[in-house]
Design a protein around this motif. Sequence first.
Motif, PDB file in Angstrom:
ATOM      1  N   SER A  51       0.850  -1.194   0.000  1.00 14.31           N
ATOM      2  CA  SER A  51       0.000   0.000   0.000  1.00 14.31           C
ATOM      3  C   SER A  51       0.886   1.245   0.000  1.00 14.31           C
ATOM      4  O   SER A  51       2.039   1.207   0.437  1.00 14.31           O
ATOM      5  N   GLY A  52       0.315   2.319  -0.497  1.00 14.54           N
ATOM      6  CA  GLY A  52       0.988   3.614  -0.445  1.00 14.54           C
ATOM      7  C   GLY A  52       2.282   3.699  -1.218  1.00 14.54           C
ATOM      8  O   GLY A  52       3.176   4.453  -0.828  1.00 14.54           O
ATOM      9  N   ILE A  53       2.397   2.976  -2.314  1.00 12.01           N
ATOM     10  CA  ILE A  53       3.652   3.013  -3.075  1.00 12.01           C
ATOM     11  C   ILE A  53       3.768   4.351  -3.785  1.00 12.01           C
ATOM     12  O   ILE A  53       2.875   4.766  -4.517  1.00 12.01           O
ATOM     13  N   SER A  54       4.883   5.020  -3.538  1.00 13.86           N
ATOM     14  CA  SER A  54       5.173   6.266  -4.242  1.00 13.86           C
ATOM     15  C   SER A  54       6.652   6.310  -4.548  1.00 13.86           C
ATOM     16  O   SER A  54       7.451   5.596  -3.936  1.00 13.86           O
ATOM     17  N   GLY A  55       6.990   7.142  -5.510  1.00 17.93           N
ATOM     18  CA  GLY A  55       8.387   7.221  -5.911  1.00 17.93           C
ATOM     19  C   GLY A  55       8.778   8.604  -6.357  1.00 17.93           C
ATOM     20  O   GLY A  55       7.931   9.419  -6.748  1.00 17.93           O
ATOM     21  N   VAL A  56      10.084   8.851  -6.276  1.00 12.17           N
ATOM     22  CA  VAL A  56      10.664  10.106  -6.747  1.00 12.17           C
ATOM     23  C   VAL A  56      11.925   9.786  -7.535  1.00 12.17           C
ATOM     24  O   VAL A  56      12.603   8.781  -7.278  1.00 12.17           O
ATOM     25  N   ILE A  57      12.228  10.649  -8.475  1.00 10.78           N
ATOM     26  CA  ILE A  57      13.464  10.537  -9.252  1.00 10.78           C
ATOM     27  C   ILE A  57      14.581  11.178  -8.429  1.00 10.78           C
ATOM     28  O   ILE A  57      14.482  12.353  -8.056  1.00 10.78           O
ATOM     29  N   LEU A  58      15.625  10.421  -8.140  1.00  9.50           N
ATOM     30  CA  LEU A  58      16.777  10.973  -7.431  1.00  9.50           C
ATOM     31  C   LEU A  58      17.777  11.596  -8.399  1.00  9.50           C
ATOM     32  O   LEU A  58      18.431  12.589  -8.083  1.00  9.50           O
ATOM     33  N   ALA A  59      17.894  10.988  -9.553  1.00  9.53           N
ATOM     34  CA  ALA A  59      18.788  11.440 -10.626  1.00  9.53           C
ATOM     35  C   ALA A  59      18.361  10.671 -11.870  1.00  9.53           C
ATOM     36  O   ALA A  59      17.608   9.693 -11.762  1.00  9.53           O
ATOM     37  N   PRO A  60      18.814  11.053 -13.044  1.00  6.02           N
ATOM     38  CA  PRO A  60      18.448  10.265 -14.222  1.00  6.02           C
ATOM     39  C   PRO A  60      18.835   8.799 -14.027  1.00  6.02           C
ATOM     40  O   PRO A  60      19.953   8.474 -13.630  1.00  6.02           O
ATOM     41  N   GLY A  61      17.857   7.904 -14.237  1.00  6.94           N
ATOM     42  CA  GLY A  61      18.111   6.471 -14.092  1.00  6.94           C
ATOM     43  C   GLY A  61      18.146   5.968 -12.668  1.00  6.94           C
ATOM     44  O   GLY A  61      18.578   4.844 -12.409  1.00  6.94           O
ATOM     45  N   LEU A  62      17.639   6.767 -11.714  1.00  4.22           N
ATOM     46  CA  LEU A  62      17.664   6.380 -10.299  1.00  4.22           C
ATOM     47  C   LEU A  62      16.343   6.804  -9.640  1.00  4.22           C
ATOM     48  O   LEU A  62      16.023   7.988  -9.591  1.00  4.22           O
ATOM     49  N   VAL A  63      15.579   5.820  -9.147  1.00  6.10           N
ATOM     50  CA  VAL A  63      14.269   6.069  -8.542  1.00  6.10           C
ATOM     51  C   VAL A  63      14.263   5.542  -7.118  1.00  6.10           C
ATOM     52  O   VAL A  63      14.740   4.438  -6.847  1.00  6.10           O
ATOM     53  N   HIS A  64      13.688   6.340  -6.207  1.00  5.63           N
ATOM     54  CA  HIS A  64      13.516   5.927  -4.810  1.00  5.63           C
ATOM     55  C   HIS A  64      12.034   5.676  -4.564  1.00  5.63           C
ATOM     56  O   HIS A  64      11.206   6.553  -4.794  1.00  5.63           O
ATOM     57  N   LEU A  65      11.704   4.459  -4.108  1.00  6.05           N
ATOM     58  CA  LEU A  65      10.328   4.101  -3.784  1.00  6.05           C
ATOM     59  C   LEU A  65      10.169   3.936  -2.276  1.00  6.05           C
ATOM     60  O   LEU A  65      11.083   3.471  -1.594  1.00  6.05           O
ATOM     61  N   THR A  66       9.001   4.292  -1.778  1.00  6.53           N
ATOM     62  CA  THR A  66       8.635   4.014  -0.384  1.00  6.53           C
ATOM     63  C   THR A  66       7.218   3.438  -0.388  1.00  6.53           C
ATOM     64  O   THR A  66       6.390   3.798  -1.233  1.00  6.53           O
ATOM     65  N   PHE A  67       6.959   2.542   0.569  1.00  8.33           N
ATOM     66  CA  PHE A  67       5.653   1.901   0.648  1.00  8.33           C
ATOM     67  C   PHE A  67       5.578   1.083   1.926  1.00  8.33           C
ATOM     68  O   PHE A  67       6.561   0.933   2.642  1.00  8.33           O
ATOM     69  N   GLU A  68       4.394   0.551   2.179  1.00  9.18           N
ATOM     70  CA  GLU A  68       4.187  -0.364   3.295  1.00  9.18           C
ATOM     71  C   GLU A  68       3.674  -1.689   2.761  1.00  9.18           C
ATOM     72  O   GLU A  68       3.084  -1.748   1.687  1.00  9.18           O
ATOM     73  N   THR A  69       3.913  -2.753   3.529  1.00  4.34           N
ATOM     74  CA  THR A  69       3.347  -4.055   3.202  1.00  4.34           C
ATOM     75  C   THR A  69       2.777  -4.694   4.458  1.00  4.34           C
ATOM     76  O   THR A  69       3.191  -4.383   5.576  1.00  4.34           O
ATOM     77  N   VAL A  70       1.843  -5.595   4.203  1.00  4.21           N
ATOM     78  CA  VAL A  70       1.339  -6.484   5.243  1.00  4.21           C
ATOM     79  C   VAL A  70       1.526  -7.895   4.703  1.00  4.21           C
ATOM     80  O   VAL A  70       1.218  -8.176   3.540  1.00  4.21           O
ATOM     81  N   LEU A  71       2.080  -8.747   5.526  1.00  3.98           N
ATOM     82  CA  LEU A  71       2.248 -10.168   5.196  1.00  3.98           C
ATOM     83  C   LEU A  71       1.759 -10.938   6.413  1.00  3.98           C
ATOM     84  O   LEU A  71       2.451 -11.014   7.430  1.00  3.98           O
ATOM     85  N   GLY A  72       0.542 -11.451   6.324  1.00  3.37           N
ATOM     86  CA  GLY A  72      -0.052 -12.080   7.500  1.00  3.37           C
ATOM     87  C   GLY A  72      -0.291 -11.025   8.567  1.00  3.37           C
ATOM     88  O   GLY A  72      -0.951 -10.026   8.330  1.00  3.37           O
ATOM     89  N   GLU A  73       0.320 -11.224   9.724  1.00  4.23           N
ATOM     90  CA  GLU A  73       0.195 -10.271  10.830  1.00  4.23           C
ATOM     91  C   GLU A  73       1.337  -9.256  10.849  1.00  4.23           C
ATOM     92  O   GLU A  73       1.342  -8.345  11.675  1.00  4.23           O
ATOM     93  N   ARG A  74       2.303  -9.405   9.954  1.00  2.00           N
ATOM     94  CA  ARG A  74       3.502  -8.555   9.968  1.00  2.00           C
ATOM     95  C   ARG A  74       3.345  -7.364   9.025  1.00  2.00           C
ATOM     96  O   ARG A  74       3.090  -7.521   7.845  1.00  2.00           O
ATOM     97  N   ARG A  75       3.520  -6.180   9.584  1.00  2.00           N
ATOM     98  CA  ARG A  75       3.486  -4.943   8.809  1.00  2.00           C
ATOM     99  C   ARG A  75       4.895  -4.372   8.749  1.00  2.00           C
ATOM    100  O   ARG A  75       5.634  -4.429   9.737  1.00  2.00           O
ATOM    101  N   ALA A  76       5.271  -3.824   7.586  1.00  2.00           N
ATOM    102  CA  ALA A  76       6.616  -3.266   7.433  1.00  2.00           C
ATOM    103  C   ALA A  76       6.586  -2.042   6.532  1.00  2.00           C
ATOM    104  O   ALA A  76       5.734  -1.917   5.649  1.00  2.00           O
ATOM    105  N   ARG A  77       7.533  -1.159   6.767  1.00  2.00           N
ATOM    106  CA  ARG A  77       7.767  -0.004   5.896  1.00  2.00           C
ATOM    107  C   ARG A  77       9.015  -0.306   5.074  1.00  2.00           C
ATOM    108  O   ARG A  77       9.986  -0.863   5.585  1.00  2.00           O
ATOM    109  N   HIS A  78       8.958   0.088   3.808  1.00  2.00           N
ATOM    110  CA  HIS A  78      10.030  -0.245   2.872  1.00  2.00           C
ATOM    111  C   HIS A  78      10.558   0.990   2.163  1.00  2.00           C
ATOM    112  O   HIS A  78       9.807   1.933   1.903  1.00  2.00           O
ATOM    113  N   SER A  79      11.813   0.917   1.825  1.00  2.00           N
ATOM    114  CA  SER A  79      12.475   1.923   1.007  1.00  2.00           C
ATOM    115  C   SER A  79      13.358   1.165   0.030  1.00  2.00           C
ATOM    116  O   SER A  79      14.134   0.291   0.431  1.00  2.00           O
ATOM    117  N   SER A  80      13.224   1.481  -1.258  1.00  2.00           N
ATOM    118  CA  SER A  80      14.071   0.811  -2.239  1.00  2.00           C
ATOM    119  C   SER A  80      14.559   1.811  -3.274  1.00  2.00           C
ATOM    120  O   SER A  80      13.895   2.812  -3.555  1.00  2.00           O
TER     121      SER A  80
END
Length: 128
Positions: free
Chosen positions: A73-102
């Motif tokens: 949920s809530g996946i969004s992204g920004v361009i850091l530089a040409p050819g480089l994208v930063h994504l942030t989002f959350e996931t739920v897997l069963g009872e486990r919730r996590a915040r992600h950055s890639s």
Amino acid sequence: MDSPTDDVAQAIAGELQLMDPHVRASRELAGQLLDPQFVEVGGSGRRWTYETMLSELPDHPGSAPDGLRYEPSGISGVILAPGLVHLTFETVLGERRARHSSIWRKGDGAAGWRMYYHQATRVPPGVE
């Protein structure tokens, strides 16, 4: 030339593919989406490299076709530089919730967009 919106959309598409159990269970498919210099700091604090991730991903939660699946949920992204994208989002897997950055990096030629870096942080129950 792709637009910034296209670049973010392609990185998001790659991220979603990496959550697919069919892709997670395949060293070949996952290897096409991970950069050879890939590094991850997992929710457990463990550090993963390209080789360790490809070796162990089929055994990770969310990799079995009939098992738990990641719910992003809530996946969004920004361009850091040409050819480089930063994504942030959350996931739920069963009872486990996590915040992600890639960070996704665009390779030359047919390589396309590949995940270069990923970090997950578990969210304790009750935390907004």
